[in-house]
Design an enzyme around this catalytic site. Structure first.
Site, PDB file in Angstrom:
ATOM      1  CG  LEU A  48      15.052  11.141-117.366  1.00  0.00           C
ATOM      2  CD1 LEU A  48      16.153  10.122-117.127  1.00  0.00           C
ATOM      3  CD2 LEU A  48      15.575  12.274-118.234  1.00  0.00           C
ATOM      4  CG  ASP A  49      10.898  12.822-123.003  1.00  0.00           C
ATOM      5  OD1 ASP A  49       9.859  12.874-122.317  1.00  0.00           O
ATOM      6  OD2 ASP A  49      11.401  13.813-123.567  1.00  0.00           O
ATOM      7  N   PRO A  50      11.301   8.326-122.897  1.00  0.00           N
ATOM      8  CG  PRO A  50       9.516   6.961-123.580  1.00  0.00           C
ATOM      9  CD  PRO A  50       9.860   8.393-123.249  1.00  0.00           C
ATOM     10  CB  ALA A  52      15.935  11.133-121.996  1.00  0.00           C
TER      11      ALA A  52
END
Length: 311
Positions: A48-50, A52
């Site tokens: 998960l991207d930062p 998100a």
């Protein structure tokens, strides 16, 4: 000859379903959980991207052997697209590279949804973990390179418009492995002639785990205030989900303790009874509810491919 080094940490196994907060990287989250649980080994099932938030399944110990089965599972995201700008990262982090004063109508958005449902072709973002000639795309993009990333097929099972304003649209998507929601926002913006990027993204489901399984990082960190280490670790362990839960999509075989010992030694076991599964390339065996092995069923036998120590 020197003795092999003993792994640091506790030999615990299980899944921790973290509700990852914003501005916190997936690797950073795994390191924090590994430290909190004093685990020997940890890994996650899907970055998960930062920017998100939401579900980040983290495997501890032997559960890391089941990560591929969770990686392959369906996922559900809730996301918001901001219209009017396309950005280099396809989310809020990037610089604006295209803009438009046009804004889509709700009717136009709804009419577009079938195009992005089913098996679709999409090009991953420039800033993604895709490997190009052995290098991560985001590393090359940060160096200023413009990449030719090949399109690939992904599957979208459901895409719903939850609500919209002139400048924003809120969606929910259920999709398969490898789907980039940021690419979806970018491509819809281009199709609608107004450009777009992800303004918010939250993952709420990674099969077989649901929202009810999630625990916040704040709740876990709060246990650091428990003075007794034994009590603190026991309280943390209560949040763990059995390793075998990750395999619920495979055929299941319940076995005896004697059969479990045979499997742990790498030996096949004979399957009897009308409930014995037919031939299948993958199944999992448990004894007393604990995962013992993953293997194949063939010619009336369960043949172990991967065994688990913590039974």
């Amino acid at each position: 000859m020197s003795k092999p080094r003993k792994p640091k940490g506790r030999p615990i196994s299980g899944w921790l379903i973290l509700d990852k907060p914003l501005d916190f990287g997936s690797t950073e989250a795994v390191s924090k959980i590994k430290w909190l649980f004093k685990a020997q080994k940890a890994g996650h099932a899907g970055t998960l991207d930062p920017l998100a938030s939401g579900m980040l399944p983290i495997a501890l110990g032997d559960a890391t052997k089941t990560v591929p089965y969770v990686m392959d599972g369906r996922k559900i995201y809730e996301f918001t697209v901001a219209w009017g700008e396309e950005r280099s990262t396809d989310d809020l982090e990037g610089v604006v590279i295209r803009s438009s004063t046009e804004r889509p109508t709700e009717e136009a958005i709804r009419a577009l949804l079938p195009k992005y449902t089913g098996v679709i072709s999409q090009v991953p973002p420039q800033f993604s973990a895709i490997k190009i000639d052995g290098e991560r795309a985001y590393d090359l993009a940060r160096e200023g390179e413009t990449l030719e990333i090949p399109a690939r097929e992904v599957e979208v099972f459901r895409l719903s418009l939850i609500g919209c304003t002139p400048h924003l649209a809120h969606f929910e998507i259920e999709c398969g492995k490898g789907t980039y929601v940021r690419s979806l926002a970018r491509d819809m913006g281009r199709d609608l002639g107004c450009f777009g990027h992800i303004a918010s993204l939250r993952r709420t489901f990674v099969a077989p785990f649901g929202e009810e399984d999630m625990v916040s990082l704040a709740d876990l960190v709060a246990l650091e205030r428990v003075g007794d280490e034994g009590e603190r670790l026991a309280a943390l362990d209560d949040y763990l989900i059995e390793t075998g839960e990750a395999l619920s999509g495979l055929p299941h075989i319940a076995i005896s303790d004697d059969q479990a010992q045979r499997l742990k030694m790498g030996n096949p076991i004979i399957l009897r009874g009308r409930d014995a599964p037919l031939a299948t390339p993958e199944a999992y065996a448990t004894a007393r509810g604990k995962l013992v092995a993953i293997g194949e069923v063939a010619e009336g036998e369960f043949r172990p491919k991967r065994v688990f120590a913590n039974h």
